[in-house]
Design a protein around this motif. Structure first.
Motif, short mmCIF file in Angstrom:
data_model
loop_
_atom_site.label_atom_id
_atom_site.label_comp_id
_atom_site.label_asym_id
_atom_site.label_seq_id
_atom_site.Cartn_x
_atom_site.Cartn_y
_atom_site.Cartn_z
N ASP A 11 49.33 -42.22 -59.41
CA ASP A 11 49.89 -43.58 -58.63
C ASP A 11 48.81 -44.74 -58.73
O ASP A 11 49.37 -45.62 -58.17
CB ASP A 11 49.99 -43.00 -57.25
CG ASP A 11 48.88 -43.11 -56.23
OD1 ASP A 11 47.76 -42.78 -56.88
OD2 ASP A 11 49.00 -43.59 -55.18
N PHE A 15 63.51 -43.73 -58.34
CA PHE A 15 63.16 -43.39 -56.87
C PHE A 15 64.30 -43.26 -56.20
O PHE A 15 65.23 -44.25 -55.99
CB PHE A 15 62.12 -44.52 -56.60
CG PHE A 15 60.98 -44.65 -57.44
CD1 PHE A 15 59.68 -43.99 -57.29
CD2 PHE A 15 61.08 -45.63 -58.65
CE1 PHE A 15 58.80 -44.21 -58.08
CE2 PHE A 15 60.04 -45.70 -59.38
CZ PHE A 15 58.86 -45.13 -59.34
N CYS A 63 57.94 -48.54 -58.37
CA CYS A 63 57.71 -47.88 -57.65
C CYS A 63 57.18 -48.42 -56.13
O CYS A 63 57.01 -47.52 -55.12
CB CYS A 63 56.25 -47.20 -58.30
SG CYS A 63 55.22 -48.42 -59.00
N GLY A 64 56.70 -49.71 -56.39
CA GLY A 64 56.37 -50.31 -54.86
C GLY A 64 55.62 -51.91 -55.06
O GLY A 64 55.70 -52.25 -56.24
N HIS A 89 50.59 -47.76 -47.95
CA HIS A 89 49.78 -46.66 -48.42
C HIS A 89 48.54 -47.26 -48.89
O HIS A 89 48.23 -48.28 -49.63
CB HIS A 89 50.62 -46.26 -49.71
CG HIS A 89 50.07 -45.12 -50.77
ND1 HIS A 89 49.66 -43.78 -49.96
CD2 HIS A 89 49.82 -45.02 -51.84
CE1 HIS A 89 48.96 -43.10 -50.93
NE2 HIS A 89 49.16 -43.78 -52.35
N TYR A 121 56.37 -41.28 -52.85
CA TYR A 121 57.14 -42.30 -53.66
C TYR A 121 58.67 -41.77 -53.64
O TYR A 121 59.35 -42.70 -54.18
CB TYR A 121 56.51 -42.70 -54.82
CG TYR A 121 55.02 -43.49 -55.07
CD1 TYR A 121 55.33 -44.82 -55.00
CD2 TYR A 121 53.93 -42.94 -54.74
CE1 TYR A 121 54.09 -45.51 -54.84
CE2 TYR A 121 52.71 -43.40 -54.57
CZ TYR A 121 52.90 -44.92 -54.75
OH TYR A 121 51.50 -45.51 -54.46
N TYR A 165 64.28 -51.53 -55.68
CA TYR A 165 63.13 -50.52 -55.54
C TYR A 165 63.65 -48.97 -55.79
O TYR A 165 62.77 -47.97 -55.61
CB TYR A 165 62.47 -50.85 -54.10
CG TYR A 165 61.64 -51.97 -54.00
CD1 TYR A 165 60.57 -52.28 -54.68
CD2 TYR A 165 62.22 -52.92 -53.14
CE1 TYR A 165 59.93 -53.46 -54.82
CE2 TYR A 165 61.42 -54.36 -53.27
CZ TYR A 165 60.53 -54.44 -53.98
OH TYR A 165 59.64 -55.54 -53.80
N ARG A 190 65.54 -44.01 -52.80
CA ARG A 190 65.34 -44.83 -51.66
C ARG A 190 66.71 -45.48 -51.22
O ARG A 190 67.59 -45.91 -51.88
CB ARG A 190 64.37 -45.84 -52.13
CG ARG A 190 63.05 -45.25 -52.32
CD ARG A 190 61.91 -46.39 -52.77
NE ARG A 190 60.77 -45.96 -53.06
CZ ARG A 190 59.98 -46.31 -54.03
NH1 ARG A 190 60.17 -47.52 -54.70
NH2 ARG A 190 58.79 -46.05 -54.10
N TYR A 242 54.07 -51.44 -60.59
CA TYR A 242 54.05 -52.25 -59.10
C TYR A 242 54.32 -53.74 -59.34
O TYR A 242 53.91 -54.13 -60.53
CB TYR A 242 52.87 -52.14 -58.58
CG TYR A 242 52.43 -50.81 -57.92
CD1 TYR A 242 52.65 -50.34 -56.72
CD2 TYR A 242 51.64 -49.85 -58.69
CE1 TYR A 242 52.38 -49.16 -56.25
CE2 TYR A 242 51.50 -48.79 -58.12
CZ TYR A 242 51.65 -48.27 -56.93
OH TYR A 242 51.28 -47.05 -56.59
N THR A 279 60.19 -50.57 -48.88
CA THR A 279 59.48 -49.84 -50.11
C THR A 279 58.11 -49.55 -49.62
O THR A 279 57.49 -50.15 -48.53
CB THR A 279 59.71 -50.55 -51.41
OG1 THR A 279 59.15 -49.76 -52.59
CG2 THR A 279 58.63 -51.90 -51.41
N ILE A 280 57.30 -48.87 -50.57
CA ILE A 280 55.86 -48.53 -50.34
C ILE A 280 55.09 -50.15 -50.44
O ILE A 280 55.32 -50.40 -51.62
CB ILE A 280 55.39 -47.56 -51.11
CG1 ILE A 280 55.81 -46.11 -50.55
CG2 ILE A 280 53.86 -47.55 -51.11
CD1 ILE A 280 55.46 -44.82 -51.46
#
Length: 436
Positions: A62, A434, A146-147, A236, A358, A142, A436, A126, A176-177
């Motif tokens: 990640d 992802f 990934c974020g 995170h 994620y 998202y 989400r 990212y 999102t993250i």
């Protein structure tokens, strides 16, 4: 077409057992204990006897810095993704502190386009947060990204999010993250000024952890975790380095990552390895390292990443304020972690953990219907050397480390991406999706 991988030790979802896996093109068709029957073997177009090696999900890293665009003299997406698959890493998430920084959708999509052309591993990128690009971040899909990465302390690339109101909106609005590099810039600057005033600009490496101190990490993490809980966002905390930060990570609104470097090294190693282990945040004490290891075992840190960050050897020269921070790790992360932890724990933190945290679609587990991303890892003692490095920088802080396992094969979406010491130059990964 069916491919059979058999006579192995399956490591998956907390279990370790003799078994086999059947792949149907790019997905997993079966994961079974025991030996395959004659019917299974007869229907497979290829049967791979792994002779007792571990059959694992491919590692999902990640946290990597593949340096493209802008710093391709030291690394690029092609070179570093080749190193990734050589290490059993089938998917990676790359950071935005490039030149120019990945803070617009056009720049983000340019990186995706390049990865589609050259990367043998699966990929995501990212988008970076700044004090001025919140409107752009709100336009990102998202389910395809990934974020968001926010630097609360400066590092390579010079990105810094310093506006507390922007941080508040990030943790309230985006859904999102928000992954953060957590160091307090004011504490770092005060420490630097203090030591330079006493000892001059040519500070030795031993001052690195004094300047980028445990206090700088804790105060930054304390503030941002309080804000995340207040706003209800998903935070995170990347590369957690201190024991004191661990109680701030609740596993719900706030999750945490340990990196390979901070799990392997302590400040006792500076004398032996010097600038090879200079990174941001700095490697801390042996007590901090032990606390991080225990947090990985107990699940308080849910993910092990690498913070793979190559620099050329010439850039790693000089004192505390001159030598570049960061080290290459992606090629040897899996075998290095197998020297510290049980294989089922390594899989939990390097494969299952990132996939779940994620919400990656269809990866990170050996399950029917999941994408066929696997690492085949044999019990084979060997010594890591600089000569074995695929990364463009051609060195590793693990030079001379004896490990007990070797990655023999990496499969990405059903394709053999790496085998017998060679990367398949025709293999191409896919963009991560992802849920989400």
């Amino acid at each position: 077409m069916l491919r059979l991988i058999y006579n192995g030790t399956v490591v998956n979802e907390g279990r370790v057992y003799h078994g086999y896996v059947v792949l149907n093109d790019d997905v997993i068709a079966q994961v079974e204990a025991g030996d395959p029957g004659r019917d299974v073997m007869e229907h497979a177009y290829e049967c791979i006897n792994v002779k007792g090696a571990y059959i694992m999900p491919g590692v999902i890293d990640d946290h990597v810095h593949f340096r493209e665009p802008g710093m391709t003299h030291k690394a690029d997406i092609a070179s570093e993704s080749r190193a990734a698959v050589a290490g059993g890493v089938t998917s990676y998430m790359d950071m935005p502190n490039n030149t120019p920084p990945t803070t617009t959708i056009d720049r983000l999509e340019a990186k995706y386009a390049k990865a589609a052309q050259v990367s043998p591993a699966n990929y995501s990128f990212y988008i970076g947060a700044t004090n001025t690009n919140l409107d752009t971040l709100e336009q990102v899909d998202y389910t395809q990204v990934c974020g968001v990465k926010a630097f609360l302390g400066t590092s390579t690339g010079g990105m810094l999010l310093s506006d507390p109101e922007v941080a508040r909106r990030l943790l309230s609005d985006l859904g999102t993250i928000i992954a953060v590099h957590s160091e307090d810039e004011s504490i770092i600057n005060a420490n630097r000024k203090h030591y330079v005033s006493q000892y001059g600009q040519d500070l030795p490496l031993s001052f690195h952890e004094k300047i980028r101190s445990a206090e700088a990490c804790y105060e930054s993490t304390r503030r941002i975790t309080e804000l995340a809980r207040e706003c209800g966002g998903r935070l995170h905390v990347l590369h957690v380095t201190t024991a004191r930060e661990l109680p701030l990570i609740d596993g719900h609104h706030v999750t945490g990552e340990a990196t390979v470097a901070h799990l392997l090294f302590s400040d006792d190693d500076y004398a032996r390895l010097g600038n090879r282990i200079k990174c941001n945040p700095a490697v801390k004490t042996a007590a901090d390292r032990e606390a991080l290891r225990q947090a990985v075992i107990e699940g308080r840190l849910q993910v092990i990443g690498t913070d793979h960050a190559p620099h050329l050897p010439a850039e790693k020269q000089g004192g505390c304020l001159k030598a570049a921070s960061g080290m290459p790790m992606v090629q040897f992360s899996l075998v290095a972690m197998l020297t510290l932890f049980r294989p089922e724990l390594v899989v939990a933190r390097m494969c299952h953990g990132p996939a779940s945290l994620y919400h990656i679609e269809g990866r990170g587990y050996l399950r029917r219907g999941c994408k066929a991303d696997l690492a085949i890892v044999a019990p084979e003692p060997w010594t890591i050397t600089d000569e074995s490095v695929i990364s463009k920088c051609h060195w590793t802080p693990l030079n001379g480390m004896q490990v007990q396992h070797r990655v023999k094969m990496t499969i990405v979406n059903g394709q053999v991406a790496y085998a017998d010491g060679k990367v398949n130059e025709h293999c191409r990964g896919q963009r991560l999706q992802f849920n989400r």
